[in-house]
Design a protein around this motif. Structure first.
Motif, mmCIF file in Angstrom:
data_model
loop_
_atom_site.group_PDB
_atom_site.id
_atom_site.type_symbol
_atom_site.label_atom_id
_atom_site.label_comp_id
_atom_site.label_asym_id
_atom_site.label_seq_id
_atom_site.Cartn_x
_atom_site.Cartn_y
_atom_site.Cartn_z
ATOM 1 N N GLN A 1 40.851 -17.302 -46.982
ATOM 2 C CA GLN A 1 41.349 -18.654 -47.220
ATOM 3 C C GLN A 1 41.952 -19.259 -45.960
ATOM 4 O O GLN A 1 41.678 -20.409 -45.610
ATOM 5 C CB GLN A 1 42.402 -18.626 -48.335
ATOM 6 N N ALA A 2 42.787 -18.481 -45.273
ATOM 7 C CA ALA A 2 43.474 -19.007 -44.094
ATOM 8 C C ALA A 2 42.505 -19.228 -42.934
ATOM 9 O O ALA A 2 42.489 -20.294 -42.306
ATOM 10 C CB ALA A 2 44.593 -18.057 -43.685
ATOM 11 N N LEU A 3 41.680 -18.230 -42.645
ATOM 12 C CA LEU A 3 40.835 -18.268 -41.455
ATOM 13 C C LEU A 3 39.681 -19.247 -41.575
ATOM 14 O O LEU A 3 39.234 -19.806 -40.572
ATOM 15 C CB LEU A 3 40.318 -16.862 -41.150
ATOM 16 N N SER A 4 39.173 -19.475 -42.783
ATOM 17 C CA SER A 4 38.072 -20.428 -42.935
ATOM 18 C C SER A 4 38.512 -21.828 -42.516
ATOM 19 O O SER A 4 37.758 -22.559 -41.862
ATOM 20 C CB SER A 4 37.559 -20.423 -44.376
ATOM 21 N N GLN A 5 39.741 -22.212 -42.864
ATOM 22 C CA GLN A 5 40.235 -23.531 -42.478
ATOM 23 C C GLN A 5 40.575 -23.589 -40.991
ATOM 24 O O GLN A 5 40.359 -24.613 -40.331
ATOM 25 C CB GLN A 5 41.464 -23.885 -43.319
ATOM 26 N N ILE A 6 41.097 -22.493 -40.449
ATOM 27 C CA ILE A 6 41.441 -22.450 -39.027
ATOM 28 C C ILE A 6 40.181 -22.513 -38.175
ATOM 29 O O ILE A 6 40.114 -23.248 -37.173
ATOM 30 C CB ILE A 6 42.250 -21.176 -38.715
ATOM 31 N N LEU A 7 39.153 -21.754 -38.560
ATOM 32 C CA LEU A 7 37.898 -21.758 -37.805
ATOM 33 C C LEU A 7 37.202 -23.111 -37.907
ATOM 34 O O LEU A 7 36.552 -23.557 -36.944
ATOM 35 C CB LEU A 7 36.982 -20.647 -38.318
ATOM 36 N N MET A 8 37.313 -23.778 -39.042
ATOM 37 C CA MET A 8 36.729 -25.106 -39.158
ATOM 38 C C MET A 8 37.383 -26.057 -38.163
ATOM 39 O O MET A 8 36.710 -26.917 -37.568
ATOM 40 C CB MET A 8 36.864 -25.647 -40.574
ATOM 41 N N ALA A 9 38.699 -25.916 -37.961
ATOM 42 C CA ALA A 9 39.392 -26.759 -36.988
ATOM 43 C C ALA A 9 38.934 -26.454 -35.562
ATOM 44 O O ALA A 9 39.026 -27.314 -34.681
ATOM 45 C CB ALA A 9 40.903 -26.552 -37.110
ATOM 46 N N ASP A 10 38.435 -25.233 -35.330
ATOM 47 C CA ASP A 10 37.941 -24.869 -34.007
ATOM 48 C C ASP A 10 36.634 -25.562 -33.655
ATOM 49 O O ASP A 10 36.335 -25.770 -32.473
ATOM 50 C CB ASP A 10 37.719 -23.352 -33.922
ATOM 51 N N ILE A 11 35.834 -25.878 -34.659
ATOM 52 C CA ILE A 11 34.489 -26.385 -34.379
ATOM 53 C C ILE A 11 34.279 -27.836 -34.817
ATOM 54 O O ILE A 11 33.255 -28.421 -34.486
ATOM 55 C CB ILE A 11 33.417 -25.491 -35.047
ATOM 56 N N ILE A 12 35.256 -28.422 -35.538
ATOM 57 C CA ILE A 12 35.121 -29.805 -35.996
ATOM 58 C C ILE A 12 36.434 -30.540 -35.726
ATOM 59 O O ILE A 12 37.508 -30.045 -36.066
ATOM 60 C CB ILE A 12 34.783 -29.874 -37.505
ATOM 61 N N SER A 13 36.371 -31.726 -35.131
ATOM 62 C CA SER A 13 37.574 -32.495 -34.811
ATOM 63 C C SER A 13 38.219 -33.041 -36.072
ATOM 64 O O SER A 13 37.547 -33.204 -37.097
ATOM 65 C CB SER A 13 37.224 -33.646 -33.872
ATOM 66 N N PRO A 14 39.541 -33.360 -36.029
ATOM 67 C CA PRO A 14 40.202 -33.927 -37.215
ATOM 68 C C PRO A 14 39.523 -35.193 -37.726
ATOM 69 O O PRO A 14 39.431 -35.403 -38.935
ATOM 70 C CB PRO A 14 41.619 -34.221 -36.700
ATOM 71 N N ARG A 15 39.039 -36.043 -36.822
ATOM 72 C CA ARG A 15 38.396 -37.293 -37.254
ATOM 73 C C ARG A 15 37.126 -36.992 -38.052
ATOM 74 O O ARG A 15 36.834 -37.652 -39.057
ATOM 75 C CB ARG A 15 38.065 -38.140 -36.034
#
Length: 566
Positions: A125-139
């Protein structure tokens, strides 16, 4: 420990990003489903393994407990070591624990593997959201956040339905085995598509004492919350467990203020966005966990439906979460604006929770569906977007602890809310049984031995299912239980209001257009440029032999110095 690394750059095409995202979504689904899939099959699993009522409770509680406690630990490790390696480690642990749970030969063995499942699931749960932030910008992340909310909705609502079908057609052990192939597929997809370059960190220290104290404090509190209806709010168990949790929490805060790499940096709470998002997430936790538990109970006890039917009747809530999160995510990405959607979502949560608190045993199922849809829509609009806002404002070097911190407090707040709702339900049930005792006695007196069993259950505070009961007593239980459950939903109303107030005060910061790894790269380049500029300035001053002074008014002056002076 693997070589310490920090994510700083990525070389992934858009297609690879989308493929990797599918692996992260599948991992998230595995975690959510593992917590809910056994709900409808536990009455079969526990007796077959020779367990007791306590075993029944611990099979569910242990997974929630280890998931909540492990989430901030995984988040902190994500800021210190390779995130991709951590994700794969969590998947391996989850798959092995799922296989072990399916092969369990005793209730104790099942509880042990459920604990391991929770640890692995917390990482997923934690890492899936963190890794998504690594490859996709907040916008850009808004449109994909809807997918994560949809997966969480499907796991929460679809898990019990899937568990009932699997138990009836294949066997209960496949409730656990089903996570094995899904986890393996997610592992392969992430290995093949997630490409993140990394630079070794000079030094990594793990806050082991913080881990122990957090586990002791949060674990004791969650165990007490989960069993407070048994212990009682005023009892020696409550005194010992709450006192112990308070002592461990104070010690944890003291340790975190002194260690080099705190598990949950106290500086996070100086960030208004993080603190307000934590407050807002508490209500969302109650919406996710509390409504799932007590809506199912309402459908089975107050309306007389079976487990599978009850699960299907809660689909409007999942539909609201999935639809709202997907649509709002697209709008956030297109416009770059998020706050108005969060405010509307919080208002919908207040409306949905308030309307659910008016449920009666004969409320139209169409209206019940509308109420659930409103609450689900509000949850879908706020849940993942709060994580997005926190990730947008957090220091990219602390993206792991910031993201997992919101999830941790949402889980703890949700668990606490469920316990309070359960206590309110039990108190209301007891009072109504007392008030209608004469009517109940007349109804059960005509049922013989069956009536005696039902009367005993009601006096103990239990809510027996009504679908197989004679109509004379079933209608009374349906009325009493519906009233008690509606009173429990009232607990969520002030929490939903708190969520709205917190969201209104969130700073309306624009969404960044860089991914976390790009922000880290930019930070590193700025630091290197500043160091080079400082070194050049010092070299120039030393070669000129000038003396640099700073006056009280802040003006910097350079004066020629005598030979040998600097």
């Amino acid at each position: 420990m693997a070589s310490p690394t920090t994510t700083v750059s990525s070389s992934m095409s858009r297609r690879q990003v989308l493929t990797a995202l599918s692996g992260l979504l599948l991992a998230m689904f595995c975690s959510m489903m593992s917590m809910t899939v056994v709900g409808t099959s536990l009455p079969i699993i526990v007796p077959e393994l020779g367990g007791t009522q306590a075993s029944y409770t611990w099979v569910v509680t242990m997974t929630l407990l280890t998931t909540a406690i492990s989430t901030p630990i995984w988040g902190k490790l994500a800021d210190l070591v390779s995130r991709k390696t951590l994700m794969l480690t969590a998947l391996v642990l989850f798959v092995l624990a799922s296989a072990g749970a399916g092969m369990s030969q005793s209730a104790e063995m099942l509880i042990f593997f459920r604990a391991l499942q929770g640890i692995g699931g917390g990482g997923l749960q934690a890492l899936s959201q963190i890794l998504m932030a690594d490859i996709i910008s907040p916008r850009e992340r808004g449109r994909y956040m809807g997918l994560f909310a949809g997966v969480m909705a499907l796991g929460t609502v679809g898990g019990p339905i899937l568990g009932g079908v699997i138990t009836d057609t294949i066997g209960w052990r496949w409730n656990f085995y089903v996570g094995v192939p899904l986890g393996i597929i997610a592992f392969i997809v992430i290995v093949r598509t997630l490409r993140i370059s990394q630079i070794p960190r000079e030094r990594v220290t793990i806050d082991y004492l913080g881990i122990v104290l957090l586990s002791a404090g949060a674990g004791t509190l969650l165990v007490w919350i989960s069993n407070v209806s048994t212990y009682g709010w005023i009892s020696w168990e409550t005194l010992v467990m709450v006192g112990g949790a308070a002592i461990a929490t104070v010690a944890f805060i003291l340790v975190e203020s002194r260690v080099r790499e705190p598990l949950i940096p106290l500086s996070l709470f100086r960030d208004r966005t993080f603190s307000l998002a934590v407050l807002a997430s508490i209500s969302i936790g109650v919406s996710m966990f509390g409504t799932a538990v007590y809506l199912g109970q309402y459908m089975q006890v107050s309306r007389g439906y079976g487990p599978t039917e009850a699960g299907l009747l809660t689909i409007p809530m999942a539909a609201g979460m999935l639809g709202a999160s997907a649509i709002i995510g697209q709008l956030v990405t297109r416009s770059g604006k998020w706050k108005s959607f969060l405010v509307v979502g919080a208002a919908l949560m207040i409306a949905g929770t308030t309307l659910l608190s008016t449920l009666e045993y004969d409320t139209s199922l169409v209206l019940v569906g509308v109420y659930m849809f409103l609450l689900g829509s509000g949850t879908g609009m706020t849940m993942q977007n709060l994580v997005l806002v926190v990730q947008n404002s957090a220091n990219p070097a602390q993206i792991g602890v910031a993201s997992s911190g919101v999830n941790f407090f949402r889980s703890v707040g949700g668990t606490a809310g469920v316990a309070i709702m359960g206590s309110v339900l039990a108190a209301s049930m007891t009072q109504q049984i007392t008030d209608r005792m004469a009517e109940i006695a007349r109804a059960v007196s005509t049922l013989g031995a069956e009536g005696a069993v039902i009367a005993e259950q009601l006096q103990s505070g239990a809510l027996p299912t009504t679908r197989d009961m004679p109509q004379t007593i079933a209608v009374i239980i349906e009325q009493v239980s519906a009233q008690a459950i509606s009173h429990a939903f009232l607990v969520g109303v002030p929490l939903a209001v708190l969520s709205l107030v917190a969201i209104c005060f969130l700073p309306n910061a624009p969404l960044a257009t860089r991914t976390t790894i790009e922000r880290l790269q930019h930070q590193r380049e700025q630091a290197e440029a500043a160091a080079m500029a400082e070194e050049s300035a010092n070299t120039a001053l030393m070669s000129s032999g000038s003396i640099t002074t700073i006056r009280e008014d802040g003006v910097i002056s350079h004066e020629p110095g005598r030979k040998g002076e600097r």
